[in-house]
Design a protein around this motif. Sequence first.
Motif, PDB file in Angstrom:
ATOM      1  N   GLY A 116      -5.470   0.688   8.869  1.00  0.00           N
ATOM      2  CA  GLY A 116      -5.307   0.091   7.546  1.00  0.00           C
ATOM      3  C   GLY A 116      -6.602   0.173   6.750  1.00  0.00           C
ATOM      4  N   ILE A 117      -6.530   0.740   5.544  1.00  0.00           N
ATOM      5  CA  ILE A 117      -7.724   0.957   4.726  1.00  0.00           C
ATOM      6  C   ILE A 117      -7.563   0.221   3.406  1.00  0.00           C
ATOM      7  CG2 ILE A 117      -9.153   2.693   3.579  1.00  0.00           C
ATOM      8  CD1 ILE A 117      -7.951   4.685   5.709  1.00  0.00           C
ATOM      9  N   THR A 118      -8.497  -0.687   3.130  1.00  0.00           N
ATOM     10  CA  THR A 118      -8.444  -1.431   1.867  1.00  0.00           C
ATOM     11  C   THR A 118      -9.837  -1.540   1.274  1.00  0.00           C
ATOM     12  OG1 THR A 118      -7.397  -3.333   0.808  1.00  0.00           O
ATOM     13  CG2 THR A 118      -8.753  -3.796   2.747  1.00  0.00           C
ATOM     14  N   GLY A 119      -9.910  -2.110   0.071  1.00  0.00           N
ATOM     15  CA  GLY A 119     -11.157  -2.250  -0.661  1.00  0.00           C
ATOM     16  C   GLY A 119     -10.870  -2.133  -2.142  1.00  0.00           C
ATOM     17  N   SER A 120     -11.808  -2.533  -2.972  1.00  0.00           N
ATOM     18  CA  SER A 120     -11.611  -2.419  -4.418  1.00  0.00           C
ATOM     19  C   SER A 120     -11.708  -0.978  -4.877  1.00  0.00           C
ATOM     20  CB  SER A 120     -12.654  -3.263  -5.158  1.00  0.00           C
ATOM     21  OG  SER A 120     -12.539  -4.621  -4.804  1.00  0.00           O
ATOM     22  N   ASN A 121     -12.600  -0.216  -4.278  1.00  0.00           N
ATOM     23  CA  ASN A 121     -12.759   1.208  -4.592  1.00  0.00           C
ATOM     24  C   ASN A 121     -12.929   1.988  -3.296  1.00  0.00           C
ATOM     25  OD1 ASN A 121     -12.663   1.352  -7.494  1.00  0.00           O
ATOM     26  ND2 ASN A 121     -14.626   0.280  -7.513  1.00  0.00           N
ATOM     27  N   GLY A 122     -12.597   3.270  -3.365  1.00  0.00           N
ATOM     28  CA  GLY A 122     -12.826   4.165  -2.231  1.00  0.00           C
ATOM     29  C   GLY A 122     -11.673   4.294  -1.261  1.00  0.00           C
ATOM     30  N   LYS A 123     -10.601   3.514  -1.465  1.00  0.00           N
ATOM     31  CA  LYS A 123      -9.478   3.537  -0.507  1.00  0.00           C
ATOM     32  C   LYS A 123      -8.857   4.930  -0.384  1.00  0.00           C
ATOM     33  CE  LYS A 123      -6.972   0.433  -2.639  1.00  0.00           C
ATOM     34  NZ  LYS A 123      -7.883   0.071  -3.755  1.00  0.00           N
ATOM     35  N   THR A 124      -8.571   5.527  -1.528  1.00  0.00           N
ATOM     36  CA  THR A 124      -7.837   6.794  -1.506  1.00  0.00           C
ATOM     37  C   THR A 124      -8.676   7.917  -0.925  1.00  0.00           C
ATOM     38  OG1 THR A 124      -6.488   6.117  -3.384  1.00  0.00           O
ATOM     39  CG2 THR A 124      -6.590   8.458  -2.922  1.00  0.00           C
ATOM     40  N   ILE A 143       0.122  10.079   6.883  1.00  0.00           N
ATOM     41  CA  ILE A 143      -0.545   9.372   5.782  1.00  0.00           C
ATOM     42  C   ILE A 143       0.479   8.562   4.999  1.00  0.00           C
ATOM     43  CG2 ILE A 143      -0.349  11.262   4.099  1.00  0.00           C
ATOM     44  CD1 ILE A 143      -3.315  10.568   3.321  1.00  0.00           C
ATOM     45  N   ALA A 144       0.104   7.332   4.626  1.00  0.00           N
ATOM     46  CA  ALA A 144       1.100   6.433   4.037  1.00  0.00           C
ATOM     47  C   ALA A 144       0.440   5.359   3.195  1.00  0.00           C
ATOM     48  CB  ALA A 144       1.918   5.776   5.158  1.00  0.00           C
ATOM     49  N   GLY A 145       1.297   4.584   2.523  1.00  0.00           N
ATOM     50  CA  GLY A 145       0.842   3.384   1.828  1.00  0.00           C
ATOM     51  C   GLY A 145       0.637   3.601   0.351  1.00  0.00           C
ATOM     52  N   ASN A 146      -0.374   2.926  -0.192  1.00  0.00           N
ATOM     53  CA  ASN A 146      -0.634   2.924  -1.623  1.00  0.00           C
ATOM     54  C   ASN A 146      -1.007   4.292  -2.155  1.00  0.00           C
ATOM     55  OD1 ASN A 146      -0.752   1.245  -3.977  1.00  0.00           O
ATOM     56  ND2 ASN A 146      -2.966   1.487  -3.962  1.00  0.00           N
ATOM     57  N   ILE A 147      -1.251   5.251  -1.277  1.00  0.00           N
ATOM     58  CA  ILE A 147      -1.636   6.595  -1.680  1.00  0.00           C
ATOM     59  C   ILE A 147      -0.448   7.385  -2.219  1.00  0.00           C
ATOM     60  CG2 ILE A 147      -1.271   7.725   0.555  1.00  0.00           C
ATOM     61  CD1 ILE A 147      -4.024   9.136   0.021  1.00  0.00           C
ATOM     62  N   GLY A 148       0.761   6.852  -2.053  1.00  0.00           N
ATOM     63  CA  GLY A 148       1.906   7.510  -2.658  1.00  0.00           C
ATOM     64  C   GLY A 148       3.083   7.760  -1.736  1.00  0.00           C
ATOM     65  N   GLU A 167      -3.226   3.513   3.319  1.00  0.00           N
ATOM     66  CA  GLU A 167      -4.006   2.899   2.237  1.00  0.00           C
ATOM     67  C   GLU A 167      -3.286   1.644   1.771  1.00  0.00           C
ATOM     68  OE1 GLU A 167      -5.202   3.552  -2.408  1.00  0.00           O
ATOM     69  OE2 GLU A 167      -4.842   5.341  -1.198  1.00  0.00           O
ATOM     70  N   LEU A 168      -4.022   0.548   1.643  1.00  0.00           N
ATOM     71  CA  LEU A 168      -3.415  -0.755   1.372  1.00  0.00           C
ATOM     72  C   LEU A 168      -4.070  -1.457   0.194  1.00  0.00           C
ATOM     73  CD1 LEU A 168      -3.336  -1.875   5.096  1.00  0.00           C
ATOM     74  CD2 LEU A 168      -1.341  -1.235   3.740  1.00  0.00           C
ATOM     75  N   SER A 169      -3.269  -1.830  -0.786  1.00  0.00           N
ATOM     76  CA  SER A 169      -3.764  -2.612  -1.906  1.00  0.00           C
ATOM     77  C   SER A 169      -3.704  -4.098  -1.556  1.00  0.00           C
ATOM     78  CB  SER A 169      -2.921  -2.345  -3.155  1.00  0.00           C
ATOM     79  OG  SER A 169      -1.627  -2.922  -3.001  1.00  0.00           O
ATOM     80  N   PHE A 208      -8.455  -9.886   3.061  1.00  0.00           N
ATOM     81  CA  PHE A 208      -8.725 -10.286   4.444  1.00  0.00           C
ATOM     82  C   PHE A 208      -7.506 -10.091   5.337  1.00  0.00           C
ATOM     83  CE2 PHE A 208      -9.010 -13.460   7.876  1.00  0.00           C
ATOM     84  CZ  PHE A 208     -10.221 -13.076   8.445  1.00  0.00           C
ATOM     85  N   ASN A 209      -6.315 -10.030   4.743  1.00  0.00           N
ATOM     86  CA  ASN A 209      -5.105  -9.832   5.549  1.00  0.00           C
ATOM     87  C   ASN A 209      -5.123  -8.528   6.338  1.00  0.00           C
ATOM     88  OD1 ASN A 209      -4.008 -12.260   4.855  1.00  0.00           O
ATOM     89  ND2 ASN A 209      -2.436 -11.451   3.498  1.00  0.00           N
ATOM     90  N   VAL A 210      -5.996  -7.591   5.959  1.00  0.00           N
ATOM     91  CA  VAL A 210      -6.085  -6.348   6.716  1.00  0.00           C
ATOM     92  C   VAL A 210      -6.596  -6.597   8.135  1.00  0.00           C
ATOM     93  CG1 VAL A 210      -8.455  -5.630   6.133  1.00  0.00           C
ATOM     94  CG2 VAL A 210      -6.662  -3.901   6.439  1.00  0.00           C
ATOM     95  N   THR A 211      -7.322  -7.700   8.327  1.00  0.00           N
ATOM     96  CA  THR A 211      -7.894  -7.998   9.650  1.00  0.00           C
ATOM     97  C   THR A 211      -7.460  -9.350  10.209  1.00  0.00           C
ATOM     98  OG1 THR A 211      -9.978  -8.104  10.903  1.00  0.00           O
ATOM     99  CG2 THR A 211     -10.001  -9.014   8.674  1.00  0.00           C
TER     100      THR A 211
END
Length: 452
Positions: A116-124, A143-148, A167-169, A208-211
């Motif tokens: 699971g990859i999150t953050g304000s920037n750099g996720k994609t 590959i999955a998630g917020n990336i499309g 990628e997770l928003s 924080f839900n990512v961890t």
Amino acid sequence: MKMIESMKDKKVLVLGLAKSGVAAAKLLHKLGAFVTVNDAKPFEENQDAQLLLQHGITVICGHHPKDLLDDGFELVVKNPGIPYTNPIIEDALMRKLPVWTEVELAYRISEAPMIGITGSNGKTTTTSLLFEVLKEGNLHPLIAGNIGTVACGVAAEATKDEVVVTELSSFQLMGTEQFKPKIAIWTNLFEAHIDYHGTMEDYAKAKFNVTRNQDESDYLIYNADQEIVVNEVVASKATKIPFSSTRILKDGISADDEMIYWMGEPYLERSVIALPGKHNLENVLCVVATAILMACPKEALTHVLQTFAGVEHRTQFVGMYNGRKFYNDSKATNTLATKSALSAFHTPIILLAGGLDRGHSFEALRPYMNNVKAVVVSGETKERFAEFANSCGVSVIETAEIMEDAVPKAYALSEEGDTILLSPSCASWDQYPSFENRGERFVEAVEKLKVN
């Protein structure tokens, strides 16, 4: 696919369609749930709803009935973009019904471990680069998630020999309960989406839900250069792997001007990295740490780092023409993203900026405008951005109505060795349906410039 026995015969409401809602509705129906979808778009204009109806799924379109939840629903799966102030969501929470996003569903059915990859920037960029590295290393990533690509659709087909890179928003993470990635990556945390979350504290809590559910058998890779992130991850029970681009860490991944270090020891020369900029170095550190944890062959990692030119619309190298380099950073819809892009280049920049006016200040860009020799502004903020650029000492400022005019104007202002950078610092919706469309039109205009 792991079948969720508890879903059989359960009444589930899917609120909001688009890609995630359609995928969730189909999957829940396949798992034996009694699914109802509710979407604001009228049925006669709603192809997604029409398709789901053909699958035998109940659809309610055109409005959100106030008494919708009186029908005995046991679970709500919502589109991530629907705020928690939505009356149906408020009603669901008051009734103590679980409210998920499809990411939670993806986790519960996936036979494959998840990253699971999150953050304000750099996720994609991190997600895409990691996917390419693991693919090159024959580790069978998906590959999955917020990336499309909808996570639950990918997870439904995943096997235990694969790994789902997701990628997770913050919107998606808010709707999780048991989600527990094997490796979590938290790139950074800056003020964003406060209109959705209400406060920075609630935004951080969503990230924080990512961890949140991880334990010592899992890994959390996090930004050790940001005090706000360091303070947040204290509560995580995962095995922590900090990263830093400013100092050498003995217990994580880090870099100086020459090397990348793993646990304080030299691991890889920085010269192999094709991506420009400090912000991309941080993304690379996350990827290198993950590759090491997953025993990815070093030669596969090195090969991808040497050849990966960036993600579409995110400081994407478009090409060179008459000694000018063109970069598409249309995804830069805020000053933070544009700041990262500007700091990545040390050549004179012709900046294409402007877009939807949300009233936000451009002041955060001031320290990064030194290399900007000219600006081409457009959109609702064109006058405000022009005034800001002028206050930064940029005397050459042009106005363009559309991208097809902006690119040739930028080229006319440039010289050999310059960088022509689309990094709007604003959303696109005043002129374009999406940042992707804006970026595509930039690329098309560059290609047309070459032909002419």
